[in-house]
Structure formats: structure tokens, C-alpha cells
Design a protein around this motif. Structure first.
Motif, PDB file in Angstrom:
ATOM      1  N   ILE A 336       0.898  -1.109  -0.036  1.00  0.00           N
ATOM      2  CA  ILE A 336      -0.034   0.055  -0.053  1.00  0.00           C
ATOM      3  C   ILE A 336       0.781   1.172   0.067  1.00  0.00           C
ATOM      4  N   TYR A 337       2.060   1.131   0.852  1.00  0.00           N
ATOM      5  CA  TYR A 337       2.975   2.510   0.780  1.00  0.00           C
ATOM      6  C   TYR A 337       3.624   2.732  -0.538  1.00  0.00           C
ATOM      7  N   ILE A 338       3.862   1.659  -1.022  1.00  0.00           N
ATOM      8  CA  ILE A 338       4.676   1.823  -2.584  1.00  0.00           C
ATOM      9  C   ILE A 338       3.655   2.217  -3.627  1.00  0.00           C
ATOM     10  N   ALA A 339       2.464   1.788  -3.371  1.00  0.00           N
ATOM     11  CA  ALA A 339       1.257   2.026  -4.489  1.00  0.00           C
ATOM     12  C   ALA A 339       1.006   3.337  -4.066  1.00  0.00           C
ATOM     13  N   VAL A 340       0.866   3.885  -2.981  1.00  0.00           N
ATOM     14  CA  VAL A 340       0.535   5.313  -2.658  1.00  0.00           C
ATOM     15  C   VAL A 340       1.374   6.196  -3.268  1.00  0.00           C
ATOM     16  N   PHE A 349       0.382  -6.127  -6.755  1.00  0.00           N
ATOM     17  CA  PHE A 349       0.975  -6.904  -5.654  1.00  0.00           C
ATOM     18  C   PHE A 349      -0.204  -6.631  -4.187  1.00  0.00           C
ATOM     19  N   VAL A 350      -0.837  -5.606  -4.056  1.00  0.00           N
ATOM     20  CA  VAL A 350      -1.607  -5.328  -2.920  1.00  0.00           C
ATOM     21  C   VAL A 350      -2.678  -6.461  -3.081  1.00  0.00           C
ATOM     22  N   ALA A 351      -3.275  -6.185  -4.297  1.00  0.00           N
ATOM     23  CA  ALA A 351      -4.486  -7.054  -4.449  1.00  0.00           C
ATOM     24  C   ALA A 351      -4.222  -8.573  -4.181  1.00  0.00           C
ATOM     25  N   GLY A 352      -2.952  -9.114  -4.971  1.00  0.00           N
ATOM     26  CA  GLY A 352      -2.678 -10.436  -4.662  1.00  0.00           C
ATOM     27  C   GLY A 352      -2.291 -10.772  -3.233  1.00  0.00           C
ATOM     28  N   TRP A 353      -1.709 -10.107  -2.431  1.00  0.00           N
ATOM     29  CA  TRP A 353      -1.404 -10.252  -1.195  1.00  0.00           C
ATOM     30  C   TRP A 353      -2.594 -10.082  -0.338  1.00  0.00           C
ATOM     31  N   PHE A 386      -4.372 -18.919  -5.535  1.00  0.00           N
ATOM     32  CA  PHE A 386      -4.647 -18.769  -6.877  1.00  0.00           C
ATOM     33  C   PHE A 386      -4.759 -17.640  -7.369  1.00  0.00           C
ATOM     34  N   PHE A 387      -5.552 -16.648  -6.712  1.00  0.00           N
ATOM     35  CA  PHE A 387      -5.666 -15.386  -7.192  1.00  0.00           C
ATOM     36  C   PHE A 387      -4.407 -14.349  -6.814  1.00  0.00           C
ATOM     37  N   TYR A 394       0.364 -10.727 -13.278  1.00  0.00           N
ATOM     38  CA  TYR A 394      -0.189  -9.559 -13.987  1.00  0.00           C
ATOM     39  C   TYR A 394       0.512  -8.334 -13.520  1.00  0.00           C
ATOM     40  N   GLY A 395       0.988  -8.337 -12.110  1.00  0.00           N
ATOM     41  CA  GLY A 395       1.795  -7.367 -11.684  1.00  0.00           C
ATOM     42  C   GLY A 395       3.129  -7.247 -12.248  1.00  0.00           C
ATOM     43  N   LEU A 396       3.916  -8.237 -12.400  1.00  0.00           N
ATOM     44  CA  LEU A 396       5.256  -8.594 -13.174  1.00  0.00           C
ATOM     45  C   LEU A 396       4.896  -7.962 -14.824  1.00  0.00           C
TER      46      LEU A 396
END
Length: 639
Positions: A336-340, A349-353, A386-387, A394-396
Motif C-alpha cells: 500500500i505504501y509503495i502504491a500510494v 501486488f496489494v490485491a494479490g497479497w 490462485f488469485f 499480472y503485476g510483473l
């Protein structure tokens, strides 16, 4: 009075009956369902047996015999599930069954555990004797199982009217969690066939993602792709192990390794996930604090991975779950910090984790017996895996897209900078060319001046001789003619050296070769006589069709060099016709020349001027010399 008492007594009896009915309706089954015997004849499909199971719990170090266990009072399960979380205590479970039908029933008991150390099943008779019918301990190879299924299953058979009591002894260094199910052989086969189909799909998806990212790593050499592939491979092996398929197909003859594989793969998944996050989110440059925190937890996971075979399984498992929970939460916050902060791939990455953390959290809490889930805990972990795999992949891909856009932008900037520098370099080249041309023109002017200075010496010398003759009173018409010709020659040289007046390729047909040699003889006679040299010229009426001035300069320089440096007594200037060429020869009977045409004497310009003039007009000059006999210079010109 009697009627009043009867009414009151009736009311009390009615109220008591009502309360008793309500209590029976809302009381738990253990209060009124005293019969725990399960009738297999009443089954119309697979059945879950936890409600018919009772247990006793003893300390891990307490030794107890089978007769003592059978004589003990078994208690009903508190929550209707065989789930006690992480404990080292020993448990004894008992399950009573009967076949009330007149037919034999053959069914399969599914424990839904891949193995447990130990899980021993006994069948008891009415006399207190027990027969071991299943040992699911960690030292048993896979082929020792009664049925070849990933989870421990036990085939059972009831004769008509037969009663059967099964006694389960369980002690685990980690979690005690079982779901006892009873069903037909076909049901068990269908259940595990569906499970294999699911894992075939999961292996196909994760395998494809792993191969794609390995290819990306080979192509772009970014560690995030390799770490992602290793992470998903570790997760895949962990999932296969948790479902018992790894023991069945990968290492069926290594039960001890299989017992430790849960913790090994768990720590490996934690380690790879943390390292992948550090690389993918570029924490070393984007956030030093999160970089240190995640690498610290990764170090703990690595140490636990190395120490797993040496420490208590329960402690290793608890540390693994703690590392997974803390690491997952920290990864989520870091993402979240890196995305913001504006890094676009961090969103995936946030959604996957988020999916992975929810699945792992539910799975861990269920194993700790802190929550009860409507489905098997492993299903939530599978969904999270799976998700997570799809979103991280997809992030990669988005990261590659971002890198490509950045590279294109950088390349465009570099191209613009290169074009600007190239333009500046071209301008500098033009300036250098202009400077070079100016220097060449200046050098050419200097050379022309030097040539003119050299050439003008001869008429000046002739003038000096004429002046000397004037002083001596011996001037005559020939001397006057020499003076006039010398002045004309000087005027031609000055005109030729003037800027914009030189026309070296003009074809001025002014006189014949014979006239040219006769004129040069008259100019050099005085100097030759003074040096006791005789000049002879071969007459010729062949017209001159080449530029006169440079031709005269060449022949006059040859004559001057011969007079001043040959050391002979006679000079001969002749002409020879050769097809489309004419050859002018200057011969002397002097001492000969040791060097070739490059020999420079006097001021060092005579022979150099001759060579330069010939090359400039496409003429050729040759030289031959014999020591003590003289030299011969030949200049070839077009007719």
C-alpha cells in the motif's frame, strides 16, 4: 377449597411440562442424545461422524494401557468437531457403529488427514481386546496404506447386525484436526478424482506462470521474475504436500521427509515471498525501512528453514505461522505504501497479497481451532494462492510495461540528446572544415609566395648583371633586351601570385618550345658564362599547348639547379616527340646527383617547386644520373 387447590396444582403441572418441553427443544444434543451408536444401515450417502465421536484427553507424557482407556469415560466433543489446535497432548477417540440391516455393508472411513504422528486405529471387541487396523505414523511408507489415497482412508465391513467399535489414538506435534467421513468406495474415488482434477488445473496454471516468468528472467535478467517463479514453485509443492499428493506421487518411500515437508515448504514459501516482495517493489531504493523489516523477517524464515529438522515440530510450525502472519501483514502494508507513492505495479501486488493473506489467515486460524469455517480450511488457502499467483503475474507484466515505457522515454530523451550533440558536432565539423580550408588557402598562398620569391631571384640576378654592365660601360642592346625580359618575367610572376588572377589551366598558345628555350638561354647566359658553363638549345617549332607560366617555371628551375649545382661545363636543353606527348630534357655533364628528385639544395625549394608544379598539371618528371658523367631531367607534357 378443593377446587381451588386442584386448579393451582393443574397450573403448576402445566407450567412444569411447558418448561420441560422448551428445555428439550433448545438443549444441546449431548443432553438428550445419549445414544452415540451410528447405524450404517441408515446411510443414504456420505456421512460426517464427528457428532458420534467421544474423546478423552491426556498429557503427552502419561502412559496408559488400552484396557484403561476403554474403561475410561469418554466425553462428547465440545463444538462437534475434532479440532484442538496446536497441542502436544494425546487424544483417544471412540466411535461406535452398528449394521441394523440384514445385509453386509462395505464402506470407507476417510480421516481427511494426509498423515499424523501417530494416528493409530484399533478395532475392539466386547471383551476389551483391541486389534490395530491402521498405522498412519510418519515412518510408514505410502504403499503401507490400505487404500492408495492422498489422505488416510480405511476400508470397513459390517456383517448383518454387527456392532463395531473403533478406537483412534492421536498425538501430533502440531495441530490435531480431523474430519471423519464415511461413504462408499465410489464416493471416495470420485472425491479424490475431483481433487486430482483440481490440482491438475492448478499445476497447469502455476506451471505456465512459472515457465513464463523464467523466460522473462532469461530475457530481461530481472530477479523479481526468478523469485516469483521460485515462490510459486514452493507454494505449489506446499499445496501438493498438504493434500497428500506429493507423498503419493513424488516421494512415496520417504515418510520421514514427508513428515518434515510441511514446515520446510512453509518456511520456504515465507522466504521466497519476502524476497520476491523486496525485489518486485524495489524496496532497496524506494523504502529503506520496509527493506530492512522484510529482509529481517526473511532472515528468520531462512534460519527456521535450516533448523526445522533439529527443533520441535510444534515450535517450528508456530514460528512459521507467526512469520507468515506478520510477514503477510507487513507485505500488505508495504505494498500500500509503495502504491500510494506512485509505483503502479504495486497495486496488483496489494490485491494479490490481500487474497493470499485472507486465505492464509483463515487457514491458520482454523488450524489453531480459533474459528470454525463452513468449508475445509485448505480450500480458502487454495483460493488465496490462485488469485495471488494471477495478480502477481499480472503485476510483473505491468512492471515490464512500466519499464518498457520508461526505457522508451529514456531512449527518446537519449535520441534527442544524441541528435543535438550530432548537430553540434556537425557544426563543429563545418567550422573545422572552414578553418582547414582557410589554413590550406593560407598555406597555398605561402607556398605561392615562396615559389614566386624563388622564381624572381633569376630575373633579379639578371638585372644585377645588367646594372654591373652599366657601371662598366659595356651595356648593349642584348643587355637591354635581357632587362626587359626579366622585368616581363617578374610582372608575370607577380600577376600569377595575385589573388583571383591565377588561371593554371589556361591554354595560352603564345610561342613555340624553341622560343621558350631560346628565351631561357638568354636569361641564364650571363650567370652561366660567369660560372664558365655553356648553354646549348635544340631549336623546335612545336607550339606550346600547356600553361606557359608553370612550364617556364619548371624549365627555368631545372636550368638554375643545373647551372648552380651540377658542377659541369655544358648544359643541353632539348625536345623529343613521343606519340601524344612531348619530352623536354635538361642534360648536364657535371658530377651527377646521388639523390632523386626529392634532393633539395639551395633554399630547398627548387626541386620541390618542380615536383609540385608537375603534379599539379598532370605532367610527369623523371631523373637519371651517372656519377662523374652528369644528370638528365625529363619532363613529359601532352602535345
Amino acid at each position: 377449597m378443593t377446587n381451588d387447590w386442584n386448579n393451582s396444582d393443574s397450573f403448576v403441572l402445566f407450567l412444569a411440562a411447558l418448561l420441560t418441553t422448551l428445555a428439550l427443544l433448545f438443549a444441546p444434543a449431548s443432553v438428550y442424545a445419549q445414544n452415540y451408536v451410528f447405524d450404517v444401515a441408515a446411510m443414504d450417502g456420505p456421512a460426517e461422524l464427528s457428532a458420534h465421536v467421544r474423546y478423552i484427553r491426556l498429557p503427552a507424557d502419561q502412559r496408559v494401557s488400552l484396557p484403561d482407556v476403554l474403561a475410561s469415560e469418554f466425553l462428547p466433543l465440545d463444538n462437534g468437531e475434532i479440532s484442538f489446535g496446536y497441542t502436544s497432548d494425546q487424544f483417544w477417540f471412540v466411535w461406535d457403529s452398528v449394521n441394523s440391516s440384514a445385509e453386509t455393508r462395505e464402506l470407507v472411513l476417510d480421516t481427511n488427514v494426509k498423515f499424523m504422528e501417530p494416528l493409530i486405529v484399533y478395532e475392539t471387541d466386547g471383551g476389551g481386546q483391541a486389534l490395530e487396523i491402521l498405522d498412519g505414523g510418519e515412518r510408514q511408507p505410502f504403499n503401507a496404506r490400505p487404500l492408495a489415497t492422498p489422505k488416510l482412508t480405511l476400508p470397513l465391513s459390517w456383517d448383518a447386525g454387527e456392532r463395531k467399535r473403533l478406537l483412534f489414538f492421536v498425538r501430533s506435534g502440531s495441530g490435531v484436526d480431523m474430519t471423519l467421513e464415511l461413504g462408499s468406495v465410489e464416493w471416495v474415488e470420485s472425491k479424490y478424482a475431483s481433487n486430482r482434477l483440481f490440482f491438475a488445473l492448478l499445476i497447469g496454471i502455476l506451471g505456465t506462470l512459472i515457465l513464463v516468468n523464467l523466460f522473462h528472467f532469461y530475457a530481461v535478467r530481472r530477479w523479481a521474475h526468478l523469485l516469483y517463479a521460485m515462490q510459486e514453485l514452493a507454494i505449489l509443492l506446499f499445496m501438493l504436500h498438504m493434500d497428500g499428493l506429493a507423498f503419493q506421487y513424488l516421494w512415496p518411500d520417504s515418510p520421514v521427509w514427508n513428515a518434515h515437508a510441511t514446515m520446510v515448504f512453509g518456511h520456504l514459501v515465507n522466504l521466497m515471498a519476502l524476497l520476491f516482495a523486496v525485489s518486485f517493489l524495489e524496496l532497496k531504493t524506494r523504502s529503506v525501512i520496509f527493506y530492512r523489516l522484510l529482509t529481517g523477517i526473511a532472515a528468520v524464515a531462512f534460519i527456521m528453514l535450516l533448523l526445522t529438522p533439529l527443533i520441535e515440530p510444534q515450535f517450528s510450525d508456530q514460528v512459521g505461522l507467526a512469520t507468515s502472519g506478520l510477514g503477510g501483514l507487513l507485505l500488505f502494508v508495504t505494498g500500500i505504501y509503495i502504491a500510494v507513492a506512485g509505483y503502479r505495479p504495486a497495486r496488483y501486488f496489494v490485491a494479490g497479497w490481500l487474497f493470499m493473506s485472507i486465505g492464509s489467515l483463515l487457514y491458520g486460524l482454523a488450524n489453531l481451532a480459533l474459528i470454525s469455517l463452513p468449508l475445509a480450511p485448505i480450500l480458502f488457502l487454495r483460493a488465496g494462492v490462485f488469485f495471488e499467483a494471477l495478480l502477481l503475474s499480472y503485476g510483473l507484466s505491468d512492471q515490464l510495461k512500466t519499464l518498457n515505457e520508461t526505457a522508451q522515454s529514456t531512449q527518446e530523451k537519449l535520441l534527442q540528446s544524441t541528435r543535438k550533440r550530432l548537430q553540434e558536432a556537425q557544426e563543429r565539423i563545418h567550422l573545422e572544415q572552414a578553418r582547414y580550408e582557410a589554413e590550406r588557402e593560407l598555406q597555398a598562398k605561402d607556398l605561392d609566395i615562396a615559389r614566386t620569391r624563388h622564381d624572381i631571384r633569376q630575373p633579379i640576378y639578371s638585372l644585377r648583371l645588367a646594372l654591373l654592365a652599366t657601371k662598366e660601360g659595356t651595356i648593349d642592346s642584348d643587355t637591354s633586351e635581357v632587362v626587359n625580359r626579366s622585368l616581363d618575367h617578374m610582372e608575370q610572376l607577380l600577376l600569377e601570385s595575385g589573388v583571383g588572377t591565377r588561371q593554371p589551366n589556361s591554354m595560352e598558345i603564345l610561342q613555340s618550345y624553341g622560343d621558350l628555350t631560346a628565351q631561357l638561354k638568354s636569361e641564364f647566359d650571363n650567370e652561366a658564362i660567369a660560372r664558365h658553363i655553356e648553354i646549348r638549345c635544340v631549336p623546335s617549332k612545336l607550339p606550346i599547348k600547356v600553361p606557359l607560366v608553370p612550364l617556364k617555371r619548371v624549365v627555368s628551375n631545372l636550368l638554375a639547379n643545373a647551372i648552380r649545382h651540377s658542377g659541369g661545363s655544358c648544359l643541353l636543353v632539348g625536345l623529343r616527340r613521343r606519340a601524344a606527348e612531348v619530352e623536354i630534357m635538361v642534360l648536364d655533364n657535371g658530377s651527377g646527383m646521388v639523390d632523386t628528385i626529392s634532393e633539395n639544395k639551395g633554399e630547398g625549394l627548387g626541386m620541390g617547386i618542380i615536383q609540385a608544379l608537375c603534379e599539379e598539371h598532370g605532367w610527369s618528371i623523371a631523373h637519371s644520373s651517372v656519377a662523374g658523367s652528369g644528370s638528365c631531367f625529363r619532363v613529359r607534357l601532352p602535345v
